[in-house]
Design an enzyme around this catalytic site. Structure first.
Site, mmCIF file in Angstrom:
data_model
loop_
_atom_site.group_PDB
_atom_site.id
_atom_site.type_symbol
_atom_site.label_atom_id
_atom_site.label_comp_id
_atom_site.label_asym_id
_atom_site.label_seq_id
_atom_site.Cartn_x
_atom_site.Cartn_y
_atom_site.Cartn_z
ATOM 1 N N LYS A 125 0.869 -1.189 0.000
ATOM 2 C CA LYS A 125 0.000 0.000 0.000
ATOM 3 C C LYS A 125 0.891 1.218 0.000
ATOM 4 C CE LYS A 125 -3.994 -1.972 2.201
ATOM 5 N NZ LYS A 125 -4.790 -1.994 3.411
ATOM 6 N N HIS A 128 1.533 6.689 2.534
ATOM 7 C CA HIS A 128 0.783 7.933 2.374
ATOM 8 C C HIS A 128 0.928 8.820 3.602
ATOM 9 C CE1 HIS A 128 -2.424 6.546 5.011
ATOM 10 N NE2 HIS A 128 -2.372 5.397 4.377
ATOM 11 N N HIS A 131 0.745 8.064 7.351
ATOM 12 C CA HIS A 131 1.821 7.453 8.131
ATOM 13 C C HIS A 131 2.894 8.443 8.561
ATOM 14 C CE1 HIS A 131 0.392 3.419 6.709
ATOM 15 N NE2 HIS A 131 0.653 3.192 7.976
HETATM 16 N N1 ARG Z 1 0.048 -1.325 10.190
HETATM 17 C C1 ARG Z 1 -0.866 -0.698 11.094
HETATM 18 C C2 ARG Z 1 -1.538 0.472 10.407
HETATM 19 O O1 ARG Z 1 -1.057 0.965 9.422
HETATM 20 C C3 ARG Z 1 -0.175 -0.170 12.344
HETATM 21 C C4 ARG Z 1 0.484 -1.224 13.178
HETATM 22 C C5 ARG Z 1 0.834 -0.692 14.539
HETATM 23 N N2 ARG Z 1 1.534 -1.603 15.366
HETATM 24 C C6 ARG Z 1 1.019 -2.678 15.994
HETATM 25 N N3 ARG Z 1 1.810 -3.395 16.724
HETATM 26 N N4 ARG Z 1 -0.262 -2.945 15.906
HETATM 27 O O2 ARG Z 1 -2.593 0.884 10.844
#
Ligand code: ARG
Length: 559
Positions: A125, A128, A131
């Site tokens: 993805k 963007h 993040h």
């Molecule tokens: N990949 C997830 C997102 O973009 C965030 C992950 C955060 N870390 C975790 N240990 N859940 O929303």
């Protein structure tokens, strides 16, 4: 030296005011004309059954044996105002800052470990703007904790697992041609959703492909690994520009084979309950919806992975703190996960902290939804900021050497600062014009002030003794006082997981320096004054430089 603290200790040693109520009342004066620090006596009034004015008078009367750092004390309208021995304080503060050199060494190890989960992007993805905050808040905390002597572990918990990869593989094998890029992967993903609306069999196919990934089918695995490689290659370019580093990229997939012990332990501790074929930990007692552990088809969930991940981090790093820098949309998720850890009886559950933040959007620009394919890519935001900076430089300082490099430092800095300058939880509307205003409260303003200090120091260097008698007027001494609170500020920023506390401090320091700069001739015929002011400029430059590094800003010497 902590001047507030030793002053507070002195007040308490008088035994006139109750200790518990006195603690924490003393503050640096808003207006330095009313003394260097002051004790507002209003909050003592109730406990002492006396008016604030009487309390301040009484304290004043008892202060006949002032410690060396205090020159005089005045009682004014319920405030007790302390005037420091400015000359002595200036000497002590400056020699302390200057002894640390241009780059402050990190504190000696405190033996503590903090895990910081940040950026945590999703494979295939686009990287963007959604993040940005996690990346820079986490990246800054990583540097701040390291500076403070922690063993700070930066973790990019990759979103590299889930049924969406089945969808992507379906689309890829159907329509994907040749080498893929991040953009083409996004197109494939968007196309899948469009076509699946008309043809539900695509969803069956997606499930089939996801199963193949789970079964480590060669073709499926090769494609999936390739998507991962493409994504990491692309995001690493952005991380490099932002100065972001990680110690681990163990994401969701890494925990595929590490969840069974968690499920077993939940069962053993009688926390797991069936619900419509799924397995859950009920949390209604705590005002939450249940934490889903296994789906009815036996598949694990995001929370299951995060539970396994928390155990893994505890076992691997033995953290004192385990931070998750993740948007506030996931508040409930982390509350559930931490609660489950607590119910399992692990006392370190209390050391797990969700560090939430608000949304970022671009003034006048685009939605953030991946599905619609209509995203604001972080790299586009950075490139736009750099291009705009380049244009400003061409106009204002066409002869600047390394103009491209400087534009990169300033443009990136403007974006980073934009995401770090508000208190975390506020939503941010990013505006290029505001972020690139060299006179505003911006990254470029800090960089400009730092370069201004460097420019002064390139004209003359301080040498020999400092005559601190030259540094005691209000505007100059304000700077001394601020330099003295740098370390405390960094510590508070870490304690509250809030880099904006440091960005605020640095802006205040830069503004105070510019006020001093405009009001005083640094380079002058008065040799003594020049030398003292140059030393001060050097101390401000060094402090700005170090603080800016902690908030990910580059510090060009010319701009
Ligand atoms: N990949 C997830 C997102 O973009 C965030 C992950 C955060 N870390 C975790 N240990 N859940 O929303």
């Amino acid at each position: 030296m902590d001047y507030l603290k030793i002053t507070e200790e002195y007040i308490i040693s008088k035994g006139i005011t109750p200790e518990a109520e006195t603690k924490g009342l003393l503050v640096y004066s808003q207006d330095i004309k009313n003394g260097d620090c002051c004790l507002p006596c209003f909050k003592l009034s109730k406990a002492m059954r006396m008016s604030p004015v009487m309390i301040a008078d009484k304290l004043r009367g008892g202060m006949t044996d002032l410690p060396a750092h205090i020159e005089r004390v005045e009682s004014v309208n319920g405030y007790l105002n302390f005037y420091f021995d400015r000359k002595a304080m200036a000497a002590q503060v400056l020699s302390g800052v200057l002894a640390r050199g241009e780059r402050f060494a990190p504190h000696a190890s405190n033996g503590k470990t903090v895990c910081i989960d940040y950026s945590s992007i999703n494979i295939a993805k686009p990287f963007h703007i959604g993040h940005l905050s996690s990346t820079v808040i986490g990246g800054s905390l990583h540097r701040i904790y390291r500076y403070l002597g922690y063993n700070a572990i930066g973790i990019n918990h990759l979103g590299d697992w889930g049924t969406q990869f089945g969808k992507l593989l379906t689309a890829y094998f159907k329509w994907g041609k040749g080498e893929q890029t991040m953009d083409s992967l996004l197109e494939l993903y968007v196309r899948f959703h469009k076509e699946a609306e008309l043809d539900d069999s695509l969803n069956d196919e997606a499930r089939m492909w996801f199963k193949k990934i789970e079964e480590k089918d060669e073709r499926a695995t090769a494609a999936y690994e390739e998507f991962k490689r493409i994504t990491l290659e692309e995001v690493t370019k952005v991380y490099d520009r932002l100065g972001i580093k990680f110690d681990s990229y163990n994401g969701e997939a890494f925990f595929n084979d590490k969840m069974q012990p968690v499920v077993d332990e939940l069962k053993e501790k009688n926390l797991l309950q069936p619900s419509d074929g799924a397995m859950i930990v009920p949390l209604d007692e705590y005002g939450m919806t249940p934490c889903l552990i296994l789906r009815s088809d036996g598949a694990s969930l995001y929370a299951t992975r995060d539970l396994a991940c928390a155990f893994y981090r505890k076992n691997t790093y033995n953290f004192d703190k385990n931070l998750y820098v993740v948007a506030y949309q996931q508040n409930l998720h982390f509350k559930q996960v931490f609660k489950v850890l607590e119910l399992m009886g692990h006392e370190w559950a209390k050391d797990c902290v969700h560090v939430p933040f608000g949304m970022v959007s671009i003034e006048g620009g685009g939605s953030l939804s991946t599905r619609s394919g209509n995203v604001v890519k972080l790299v586009d935001v950075i490139n736009t900021a750099v291009e705009k900076t380049r244009a400003i430089i061409s106009e204002k300082n066409p002869d600047l050497e390394n103009a491209d490099e400087t534009a990169e430092a300033i443009g990136v800095g403007a974006v980073v600062f934009g995401a770090l300058s508000n208190s975390r939880i506020k939503d941010i509307v990013f505006s290029f014009d505001k972020a690139l205003n060299f006179d505003g409260e911006t990254g470029p303003y800090l960089q400009y002030t730092h370069a201004r200090c460097c420019s002064v120091l390139s004209k003359a260097q301080p040498t020999g003794e400092i005559d601190c008698g030259e540094l005691i007027d209000d505007d100059t001494f304000t700077l001394i006082r601020m330099l003295n609170s740098y370390e405390d500020t960094v510590a508070v920023a870490a304690e509250r997981y809030e880099p904006s506390i440091l960005t605020r401090y640095l802006i205040d320091l830069a503004q105070a320096f510019n006020k001093f700069y405009i009001g005083h001739r640094i380079i002058s015929d008065d040799v003594n004054a020049q030398n003292a002011r140059l030393y001060l400029t050097q101390a401000v430059r060094n402090t700005l430089k170090n603080g800016m590094e902690l908030i990910l800003l580059k510090t060009p010497t010319k701009m």
